[in-house]
Scaffold this motif. Structure first.
Motif: not given
Length: 385
Positions: A288-301
């Motif tokens: 989902s959008y929030w799973q994608k942000m929490r697990l993949i995108i935000l940690p890298q960003a």
């Protein structure tokens, strides 16, 4: 048949040779870092001459000719014994700093109740240190205690009025206590709120994107002094008659919102630096959008923008001195307020107090900067050290 045989393979290893004297130790370091080229050598010599001209008088003023003990302006208004400074301009007056040290820490907080902010400071350090050390487990529980339980406990301890604790109004607060409270709350609020604003500005929903964009651009377009002035003076004009909001709380809200707008742009820069394939890969996994942000995108960003995040934190810590515009006295404000004490009136008293305040600010900012570098190296998976 030729029976003569020649051995081409050595059966024993040669003992290692010592490196050249110019390639190791301090000599090599100086050659590499200070005298690598003629230009570097000239600049190094100029820097050494400047330091030789500047450091001895500074050390003499700070330590040798300084007044360390005593009471009253007579201690600081007379040249130190054996000093070369003219009368009235002796060394630093650290006796003034020592006499006012409690005020520099707690402001006008009642003397008999200063154990309360001291206890809050001890609890803060006890929870912050484990949070900053990566190897210590239970980070989730530590974060709940530091960012959830401690603020509530600190509120009742500092304000009082419960459990037999005398009530202490916020206008009596001051000094380093106010600086740290404003900084901690601003940092704790600005990071998550800045992340939400950054995600909102990149949202595909026009209304959310417009609201976040307007908030960020308006707040970033005005100075912090204006935000504090509006929070302190103009906000009460829009409240219902008889309703008041504590001045210190208004300052906390103003500082937090101001830092959140800047933090949002830092985080948005990190989000834009993430390759599009990362989001597409997450979508292909059905996240989902929030799973994608929490697990993949935000940690890298967030890892990419650690320097920008810490830079915002450092700027916020220094900008807390602007709360003096609304009558709150942080560390710098309380130091300047004590300059008017007739018992310590001397030419060196203001400079000594400002040096102390500047060194305190530098100490905290330098600590945040060094920890930022440590975390960058810790999270840099591509370059093991």
């Amino acid at each position: 048949m030729n029976t003569h045989q020649t051995n081409f393979v050595r059966t024993t290893m040669l003992s290692p040779s010592a490196p050249p004297i110019l390639e190791k130790g301090y000599v090599a370091w100086f050659r590499k870092n200070l005298f690598a080229t003629p230009k570097d050598a000239v600049l190094t010599i100029i820097a050494i001459l400047i330091l030789a001209w500047f450091l001895p008088p500074m050390i003499k003023w700070l330590f040798i000719d300084a007044s360390w003990t005593g009471g009253g302006r007579g201690v600081c208004a007379t040249a130190a014994q054996g000093g070369s400074q003219p009368e009235g301009w002796s060394g630093a007056c650290w006796a003034f700093v020592g006499a006012k040290f409690d005020q520099f820490l707690f402001g006008r907080y009642p003397i008999d109740e200063r154990w309360r902010p001291a206890l809050v400071g001890i609890l803060f350090v006890a929870l912050l240190i484990p949070m900053l050390i990566p190897k210590i487990p239970q980070k989730g529980l530590n974060a709940i205690l530091l960012f959830g339980v401690l603020p509530i406990l600190s509120f009742f301890l500092l304000i009082g009025g419960v459990l037999g604790l005398p009530y202490v109004e916020t206008p009596l607060w001051g000094g380093l206590m106010v600086t740290l409270i404003l900084s901690f709350v601003g940092i704790a609020v600005s990071l998550p709120f800045g992340i939400i604003l950054a995600l909102g500005r990149r949202s595909k929903m026009p209304v959310i994107r417009m609201i976040c964009t307007i908030f960020i651009e308006i707040v970033r377009g005005i100075p912090l002094i204006t935000v504090l002035f509006m929070a302190s003076v103009m906000l009460p004009l829009f409240l219902p008659q008889g309703m008041t909001v504590d001045k210190f709380l208004r300052a906390l809200i103003g500082v937090s919102f101001f830092a959140s707008a800047y933090m949002a742009e830092v985080v948005r820069g990190g989000l834009q630096a993430i390759p599009k394939g990362q989001a597409e890969g997450a979508d292909s996994l059905g996240l989902s959008y929030w799973q994608k942000m929490r697990l993949i995108i935000l940690p890298q960003a967030l890892k990419l923008v650690i320097p920008g995040i810490v830079n915002t934190f450092i700027g916020l810590f220094k900008d807390t001195s602007l709360v003096s515009i609304i009558g709150m006295f942080d560390l710098l404000g309380i130091v300047r307020q004590n300059f008017s004490d007739a018992n310590w009136a001397s030419p060196v008293t203001p400079l000594s107090g400002l040096v102390f305040a500047g060194f305190t600010f530098w100490l905290f900012c330098f600590g945040m900067s060094r920890y930022s570098g440590f975390m960058e190296r810790k999270l840099d998976k591509g370059h093991k050290r």
